[in-house]
Design a protein around this motif. Structure first.
Motif, mmCIF file in Angstrom:
data_model
loop_
_atom_site.group_PDB
_atom_site.id
_atom_site.type_symbol
_atom_site.label_atom_id
_atom_site.label_comp_id
_atom_site.label_asym_id
_atom_site.label_seq_id
_atom_site.Cartn_x
_atom_site.Cartn_y
_atom_site.Cartn_z
ATOM 1 N N PRO A 182 -13.028 43.679 2.263
ATOM 2 C CA PRO A 182 -12.601 42.300 2.433
ATOM 3 C C PRO A 182 -11.046 42.248 2.703
ATOM 4 C CG PRO A 182 -13.216 42.760 0.000
ATOM 5 C CD PRO A 182 -13.556 43.972 1.055
ATOM 6 N N ASP A 183 -10.698 41.162 3.216
ATOM 7 C CA ASP A 183 -9.274 41.095 3.422
ATOM 8 C C ASP A 183 -8.429 40.359 2.513
ATOM 9 O OD1 ASP A 183 -6.922 40.897 4.936
ATOM 10 O OD2 ASP A 183 -7.141 39.097 5.874
ATOM 11 N N ASN A 184 -8.314 41.378 1.359
ATOM 12 C CA ASN A 184 -7.719 40.914 -0.040
ATOM 13 C C ASN A 184 -6.970 41.781 -0.644
ATOM 14 O OD1 ASN A 184 -9.621 42.522 -0.930
ATOM 15 N ND2 ASN A 184 -10.648 41.460 -2.088
ATOM 16 N N GLY A 185 -6.464 42.887 0.266
ATOM 17 C CA GLY A 185 -5.488 43.607 -0.360
ATOM 18 C C GLY A 185 -6.228 45.040 -0.828
ATOM 19 N N VAL A 186 -7.470 45.030 -0.997
ATOM 20 C CA VAL A 186 -8.185 46.150 -1.622
ATOM 21 C C VAL A 186 -8.009 47.470 -0.815
ATOM 22 C CG1 VAL A 186 -10.497 45.767 -0.774
ATOM 23 C CG2 VAL A 186 -10.211 46.842 -3.020
ATOM 24 N N LEU A 187 -7.681 47.255 0.440
ATOM 25 C CA LEU A 187 -7.630 48.388 1.739
ATOM 26 C C LEU A 187 -6.195 48.924 1.564
ATOM 27 C CD1 LEU A 187 -10.392 47.369 4.470
ATOM 28 C CD2 LEU A 187 -10.654 49.125 2.272
#
Lengths: 254, 254, 254
Positions: free
Chosen positions: A93-98
């Protein structure tokens, strides 16, 4: 790609969710090799997942696909990302987890389309797993999707240096109660002292360099300063947890 | 068969039991691909295992072998079953845990013979694992054994429909505290209201459609009604657990 | 070798440590098949790890490599061992955790060199995993290293026989609360009675031979005497744990 897909989620291991993702991965061809990183991230703890990913991904061979699903905002309009960076691929997801991937200079992110019929509350199975399967069976190309120029970035705890003083914080407490900081060992002066909570500790080579039961600071296996208690738990002994401030300096100036 | 064997037990992960089953599976040839569904079923909780199996099995490719060992009656004269149904194969005790397979119209069950020397208390290793290994390396045929016409069936909680009213119950509480019911979403009228415990909730598309901290009902990833609290635990917030009654109806008649 | 590497550690599953070991194993070529035995050994509990290994290893095919990392003395001058025994290979610290291999008559142990740059606190990733990968891709030869003639041996709890009386102790309590002893079933006289704590129990074939809620002794799947409570937990019911004394004798002389 090498066919390896790692999985990192906050799904726990008592429900069917991880198995549903694996079943989907194995159903889409390519016979991927599935490797669990962990499913025991606390529900919605994006920084913890980002930290575990940052340690683990580089140990895998080039072209590994890393599938990460920790998403307190599932069901919102949050984008689903595929990122190619550092010779590996990442889906999540585009929430900073990557963050660990997005921080690399060659990072290229795309937004994944939501397949028809995808469950709004289980993108891990219906969006991310199919994307990971496609990447794992492909030949090293950037994943398909609309390029994303502004992925959500995670604000990592700062490391500050002022002369011989370096300040940071505890970013992870591991199973053994060891306090792992974000202070790179190579920023330290020789003979540095580490101050955390109420204690001041000289740096040692390893926790075997102090007597049993005593706290000690050393450069851990991630290359950063760690504080442990030999044969005990530093978190309980020192009463500290993630977020605790840590300072290191030459001599006793910490 | 595709060589995939899934494992679903109540063995936990701290003992040697799961490893002994896997060692046996890998020792019997065919190089099966082993995939854990879960080993964290509460000891002897047959309905929970049946429910997790019912969600997970269909996500795997055709001809997968599903090995299920949750058996509070181990050591009794309980039969060991192999079932071929829905294009997959299933191995487990005759206590209803394979209900999801037995309920299929094409289900064919056989009783497995107990190999000489099998430990009376560990059929998972000595009866079920060898049967699963044989199935996984075979070519899609019905497993060998004496046909069983009367396998033990699991009585699943009923879903009842009376006009626009549908009643069911909570059949699973997941890691996130979400209450998962057995009420199929496609039985609901548009604009339905769900009543569970002391609360009445309008159906939404996803839990992101309410503010943080609020309970919400939606059709979950299994296709049935779920009740969650956005950013919280519905089980704790509503004081409910498995078995709680749930009603859904058009308007506010629930 | 058959390419299978089993993993047995006290690392738990919430950190990145197991994944870092697996990533390293998969990065070193040979495409090993990785199988978790357990990572839930209590931190530093060498006897528990040795016991789980002793049960699990024989179920795997010949030439399997068993990688064991449970090491309360990590960071000390403890040697890292590779052992070839019983047709399998074993890698782990020289602290007795490989006792089940070292006790075999054909055991041959070597000390592994520490690769340059290995983290002092994570030999699992930097010493043991590379050694296991090399063994798994090799062709059955004894691992490279300096021969070790005096590996640390684990003192296992004694089993003593005096006439018809056999005494031993509880060596493991499993997930179900079953008390597993070190008394081999084949040492028992027919009609033996087992005494543990305050109770005296006749031997039965299985725990299904007593009514629900009652304690019972039988020869378990490891071939030794076990004490269980049908449908309950023997450890809680009898107030016993690992180390409790157990005696077995003909008639009621236990």
């Amino acid at each position: 790609m090498n066919g390896i897909v790692t999985l990192l989620t906050d799904f726990g291991t008592q429900d069917s969710y991880v198995a549903e993702m694996k079943g989907r991965l194995l159903s889409l061809g390519g016979s991927p090799t599935l490797v669990d990183i962990t499913h025991d991230i606390a529900p919605g703890d994006v920084p913890a997942a980002a930290w575990v990913l940052s340690r683990a991904w580089r140990t895998f061979p080039p072209d590994t696909v890393h599938l990460v699903v920790v998403d307190p905002g599932v069901g919102t309009a949050r984008r689903a990302l595929a990122v190619r960076a550092g010779g590996h691929a990442f889906v999540g997801p585009d929430n900073g987890v990557l963050e660990t991937a997005l921080a690399l200079p060659d990072a290229a992110a795309v937004a994944l389309a939501t397949p028809p019929g995808a469950a709004a509350t289980f993108h891990g199975r219906d969006v991310f797993a199919p994307a990971a399967a496609a990447l794992a069976s492909a030949t090293g190309r950037t994943p398909r999707g609309v390029p994303v120029a502004d992925p959500v970035r995670l604000t990592l705890p700062a490391v500050r240096r002022a002369g011989a003083m370096v300040s940071g914080e505890v970013v992870h407490v591991d199973r053994f109660g060891t306090l792992i900081t974000n202070i790179p060992g190579d920023l330290l002066e020789t003979g540095a002292t580490v101050r955390v909570g109420a204690v001041s500790l000289p740096m040692r080579a390893t926790f075997a360099d102090v007597p049993p039961g005593r706290p000690v600071a050393f450069v851990g296996s991630a290359g950063t300063v760690e504080i442990a208690v030999r044969g005990g738990r530093a978190d309980e002994r020192l009463g500290l947890q993630r977020g605790a401030a840590v300072r290191a300096a030459a001599g006793d100036n910490a």
